[in-house]
Design a protein around this motif. Structure first.
Motif, PDB file in Angstrom:
ATOM      1  N   LEU A 165       0.829  -1.210   0.000  1.00 17.35           N
ATOM      2  CA  LEU A 165       0.000   0.000   0.000  1.00 17.35           C
ATOM      3  C   LEU A 165       0.861   1.257   0.000  1.00 17.35           C
ATOM      4  O   LEU A 165       0.555   2.228  -0.701  1.00 17.35           O
ATOM      5  CB  LEU A 165      -0.938   0.012   1.210  1.00 17.35           C
ATOM      6  CG  LEU A 165      -2.110  -0.949   1.162  1.00 17.35           C
ATOM      7  CD1 LEU A 165      -2.919  -0.845   2.452  1.00 17.35           C
ATOM      8  CD2 LEU A 165      -2.992  -0.689  -0.040  1.00 17.35           C
ATOM      9  N   GLU A 166       1.935   1.256   0.784  1.00 14.89           N
ATOM     10  CA  GLU A 166       2.832   2.412   0.804  1.00 14.89           C
ATOM     11  C   GLU A 166       3.494   2.609  -0.553  1.00 14.89           C
ATOM     12  O   GLU A 166       3.649   3.739  -1.013  1.00 14.89           O
ATOM     13  CB  GLU A 166       3.892   2.247   1.893  1.00 14.89           C
ATOM     14  CG  GLU A 166       3.341   2.434   3.286  1.00 14.89           C
ATOM     15  CD  GLU A 166       4.393   2.242   4.351  1.00 14.89           C
ATOM     16  OE1 GLU A 166       5.562   1.955   4.019  1.00 14.89           O
ATOM     17  OE2 GLU A 166       4.051   2.384   5.533  1.00 14.89           O
ATOM     18  N   ASN A 167       3.851   1.509  -1.212  1.00 12.81           N
ATOM     19  CA  ASN A 167       4.436   1.591  -2.540  1.00 12.81           C
ATOM     20  C   ASN A 167       3.434   2.197  -3.524  1.00 12.81           C
ATOM     21  O   ASN A 167       3.779   3.082  -4.304  1.00 12.81           O
ATOM     22  CB  ASN A 167       4.858   0.197  -3.008  1.00 12.81           C
ATOM     23  CG  ASN A 167       5.461   0.225  -4.389  1.00 12.81           C
ATOM     24  OD1 ASN A 167       6.232   1.109  -4.706  1.00 12.81           O
ATOM     25  ND2 ASN A 167       5.096  -0.740  -5.207  1.00 12.81           N
ATOM     26  N   GLN A 168       2.190   1.750  -3.469  1.00 10.71           N
ATOM     27  CA  GLN A 168       1.164   2.264  -4.373  1.00 10.71           C
ATOM     28  C   GLN A 168       0.881   3.736  -4.082  1.00 10.71           C
ATOM     29  O   GLN A 168       0.706   4.535  -5.004  1.00 10.71           O
ATOM     30  CB  GLN A 168      -0.117   1.436  -4.225  1.00 10.71           C
ATOM     31  CG  GLN A 168      -1.096   1.630  -5.338  1.00 10.71           C
ATOM     32  CD  GLN A 168      -0.594   1.077  -6.663  1.00 10.71           C
ATOM     33  OE1 GLN A 168       0.247   0.193  -6.722  1.00 10.71           O
ATOM     34  NE2 GLN A 168      -1.106   1.604  -7.749  1.00 10.71           N
ATOM     35  N   ALA A 169       0.856   4.108  -2.809  1.00  8.92           N
ATOM     36  CA  ALA A 169       0.623   5.512  -2.444  1.00  8.92           C
ATOM     37  C   ALA A 169       1.765   6.393  -2.955  1.00  8.92           C
ATOM     38  O   ALA A 169       1.536   7.503  -3.445  1.00  8.92           O
ATOM     39  CB  ALA A 169       0.484   5.645  -0.932  1.00  8.92           C
ATOM     40  N   GLY A 170       2.984   5.906  -2.860  1.00  9.14           N
ATOM     41  CA  GLY A 170       4.128   6.649  -3.388  1.00  9.14           C
ATOM     42  C   GLY A 170       4.040   6.827  -4.897  1.00  9.14           C
ATOM     43  O   GLY A 170       4.336   7.897  -5.428  1.00  9.14           O
TER      44      GLY A 170
ATOM     45  N   TYR B 147       1.245   6.853  -6.717  1.00  8.22           N
ATOM     46  CA  TYR B 147       0.186   7.819  -7.006  1.00  8.22           C
ATOM     47  C   TYR B 147       0.627   9.242  -6.656  1.00  8.22           C
ATOM     48  O   TYR B 147       0.280  10.190  -7.357  1.00  8.22           O
ATOM     49  CB  TYR B 147      -1.096   7.473  -6.248  1.00  8.22           C
ATOM     50  CG  TYR B 147      -1.836   6.289  -6.830  1.00  8.22           C
ATOM     51  CD1 TYR B 147      -1.879   6.066  -8.203  1.00  8.22           C
ATOM     52  CD2 TYR B 147      -2.485   5.387  -6.006  1.00  8.22           C
ATOM     53  CE1 TYR B 147      -2.549   4.986  -8.736  1.00  8.22           C
ATOM     54  CE2 TYR B 147      -3.168   4.303  -6.536  1.00  8.22           C
ATOM     55  CZ  TYR B 147      -3.195   4.108  -7.896  1.00  8.22           C
ATOM     56  OH  TYR B 147      -3.861   3.043  -8.426  1.00  8.22           O
ATOM     57  N   GLY B 148       1.389   9.391  -5.594  1.00  6.82           N
ATOM     58  CA  GLY B 148       1.900  10.715  -5.222  1.00  6.82           C
ATOM     59  C   GLY B 148       2.816  11.283  -6.294  1.00  6.82           C
ATOM     60  O   GLY B 148       2.712  12.451  -6.674  1.00  6.82           O
ATOM     61  N   SER B 149       3.725  10.454  -6.807  1.00  5.67           N
ATOM     62  CA  SER B 149       4.633  10.934  -7.852  1.00  5.67           C
ATOM     63  C   SER B 149       3.882  11.195  -9.150  1.00  5.67           C
ATOM     64  O   SER B 149       4.192  12.135  -9.887  1.00  5.67           O
ATOM     65  CB  SER B 149       5.764   9.938  -8.090  1.00  5.67           C
ATOM     66  OG  SER B 149       5.249   8.711  -8.556  1.00  5.67           O
ATOM     67  N   GLN B 150       2.852  10.401  -9.415  1.00  4.31           N
ATOM     68  CA  GLN B 150       2.042  10.616 -10.612  1.00  4.31           C
ATOM     69  C   GLN B 150       1.270  11.933 -10.517  1.00  4.31           C
ATOM     70  O   GLN B 150       1.181  12.685 -11.494  1.00  4.31           O
ATOM     71  CB  GLN B 150       1.079   9.442 -10.777  1.00  4.31           C
ATOM     72  CG  GLN B 150       0.489   9.294 -12.147  1.00  4.31           C
ATOM     73  CD  GLN B 150      -0.319   8.025 -12.276  1.00  4.31           C
ATOM     74  OE1 GLN B 150      -1.026   7.628 -11.348  1.00  4.31           O
ATOM     75  NE2 GLN B 150      -0.221   7.368 -13.423  1.00  4.31           N
ATOM     76  N   MET B 151       0.732  12.233  -9.346  1.00  3.98           N
ATOM     77  CA  MET B 151       0.018  13.496  -9.149  1.00  3.98           C
ATOM     78  C   MET B 151       0.962  14.685  -9.308  1.00  3.98           C
ATOM     79  O   MET B 151       0.601  15.703  -9.903  1.00  3.98           O
ATOM     80  CB  MET B 151      -0.640  13.531  -7.766  1.00  3.98           C
ATOM     81  CG  MET B 151      -1.879  12.677  -7.657  1.00  3.98           C
ATOM     82  SD  MET B 151      -2.570  12.584  -5.998  1.00  3.98           S
ATOM     83  CE  MET B 151      -2.618  14.265  -5.486  1.00  3.98           C
ATOM     84  N   THR B 152       2.173  14.558  -8.785  1.00  7.64           N
ATOM     85  CA  THR B 152       3.152  15.634  -8.919  1.00  7.64           C
ATOM     86  C   THR B 152       3.510  15.857 -10.385  1.00  7.64           C
ATOM     87  O   THR B 152       3.596  17.004 -10.846  1.00  7.64           O
ATOM     88  CB  THR B 152       4.422  15.292  -8.116  1.00  7.64           C
ATOM     89  OG1 THR B 152       4.062  15.104  -6.744  1.00  7.64           O
ATOM     90  CG2 THR B 152       5.455  16.391  -8.208  1.00  7.64           C
ATOM     91  N   ALA B 153       3.705  14.776 -11.122  1.00  4.29           N
ATOM     92  CA  ALA B 153       4.038  14.891 -12.544  1.00  4.29           C
ATOM     93  C   ALA B 153       2.893  15.542 -13.316  1.00  4.29           C
ATOM     94  O   ALA B 153       3.127  16.409 -14.177  1.00  4.29           O
ATOM     95  CB  ALA B 153       4.355  13.517 -13.125  1.00  4.29           C
ATOM     96  N   MET B 154       1.664  15.166 -13.016  1.00  2.00           N
ATOM     97  CA  MET B 154       0.515  15.755 -13.707  1.00  2.00           C
ATOM     98  C   MET B 154       0.370  17.235 -13.353  1.00  2.00           C
ATOM     99  O   MET B 154       0.021  18.058 -14.208  1.00  2.00           O
ATOM    100  CB  MET B 154      -0.765  14.994 -13.350  1.00  2.00           C
ATOM    101  CG  MET B 154      -0.807  13.592 -13.902  1.00  2.00           C
ATOM    102  SD  MET B 154      -0.782  13.553 -15.696  1.00  2.00           S
ATOM    103  CE  MET B 154      -2.438  14.056 -16.036  1.00  2.00           C
ATOM    104  N   ASP B 155       0.628  17.585 -12.107  1.00  2.00           N
ATOM    105  CA  ASP B 155       0.558  18.989 -11.693  1.00  2.00           C
ATOM    106  C   ASP B 155       1.606  19.812 -12.435  1.00  2.00           C
ATOM    107  O   ASP B 155       1.316  20.911 -12.922  1.00  2.00           O
ATOM    108  CB  ASP B 155       0.760  19.091 -10.181  1.00  2.00           C
ATOM    109  CG  ASP B 155       0.567  20.503  -9.669  1.00  2.00           C
ATOM    110  OD1 ASP B 155      -0.435  21.143 -10.057  1.00  2.00           O
ATOM    111  OD2 ASP B 155       1.418  20.964  -8.883  1.00  2.00           O
ATOM    112  N   ASN B 156       2.814  19.283 -12.541  1.00  2.00           N
ATOM    113  CA  ASN B 156       3.874  19.985 -13.278  1.00  2.00           C
ATOM    114  C   ASN B 156       3.522  20.121 -14.757  1.00  2.00           C
ATOM    115  O   ASN B 156       3.766  21.171 -15.367  1.00  2.00           O
ATOM    116  CB  ASN B 156       5.208  19.260 -13.120  1.00  2.00           C
ATOM    117  CG  ASN B 156       5.773  19.414 -11.725  1.00  2.00           C
ATOM    118  OD1 ASN B 156       5.433  20.339 -11.001  1.00  2.00           O
ATOM    119  ND2 ASN B 156       6.623  18.489 -11.344  1.00  2.00           N
ATOM    120  N   ALA B 157       2.959  19.074 -15.341  1.00  2.00           N
ATOM    121  CA  ALA B 157       2.577  19.132 -16.757  1.00  2.00           C
ATOM    122  C   ALA B 157       1.477  20.167 -16.972  1.00  2.00           C
ATOM    123  O   ALA B 157       1.507  20.918 -17.954  1.00  2.00           O
ATOM    124  CB  ALA B 157       2.118  17.754 -17.228  1.00  2.00           C
ATOM    125  N   THR B 158       0.510  20.227 -16.062  1.00  2.00           N
ATOM    126  CA  THR B 158      -0.568  21.214 -16.175  1.00  2.00           C
ATOM    127  C   THR B 158      -0.019  22.628 -16.067  1.00  2.00           C
ATOM    128  O   THR B 158      -0.398  23.521 -16.837  1.00  2.00           O
ATOM    129  CB  THR B 158      -1.621  20.970 -15.072  1.00  2.00           C
ATOM    130  OG1 THR B 158      -2.124  19.640 -15.209  1.00  2.00           O
ATOM    131  CG2 THR B 158      -2.758  21.951 -15.161  1.00  2.00           C
TER     132      THR B 158
END
Length: 103
Positions: A49-54, A56-67
Motif C-alpha cells: 500500500l505504501e508503494n502504491q501511495a508513493g 500515485y503521489g509521484s504521478q500526481m506531482t508529474a501531472m501537476d507539473n505538466a498542467t
C-alpha cells in the motif's frame, strides 16, 4: 521537494507477536511458537500500500507539473499571437493613413 527513504523491517524470532503455547499429552509436553502469518501478511500488505501511495503521489506531482507547464505555454503563445495581431493591425492602419494623405 519530495524525499523518500528506504526502510527495511526485519522480523526476528520472538519479535513477531507469536505466542508460546504448550500442549501436554500424557507424560509428554510439547512447546511451540504460534506462526505469525497474519502479522507478516499485514506487514507485506502495508508495504504494498505504501508503494502504491508513493506511485500515485509521484504521478500526481508529474501531472501537476505538466498542467502548470501547459498553462505557461498557453500564456506565452497568447502573448506572441496578440503581438503579431497588433503588428498587422498597426501596419494596415499606417497603410490606410498613408493612402489618405496621398489623396
Amino acid at each position: 521537494m519530495l524525499h523518500l527513504r528506504d526502510t527495511v523491517t526485519r522480523i526476528r524470532h520472538g519479535e513477531h507477536g507469536g505466542s508460546r503455547h504448550a500442549i501436554q499429552s500424557g507424560k509428554f509436553r510439547y512447546g511451540f511458537v504460534a506462526r505469525p502469518t497474519r502479522n507478516i501478511a499485514v506487514r507485506i500488505y502495508r508495504a504494498l500500500l505504501e508503494n502504491q501511495a508513493g506511485f500515485y503521489g509521484s504521478q500526481m506531482t508529474a501531472m501537476d507539473n505538466a498542467t502548470r507547464n501547459a498553462g505557461d505555454m498557453i500564456n506565452r503563445l497568447s502573448i506572441q499571437y496578440n503581438r503579431q495581431r497588433q503588428a498587422v493591425i498597426t501596419t494596415e492602419l499606417i497603410e490606410i493613413i498613408s493612402g489618405a494623405e496621398a489623396l
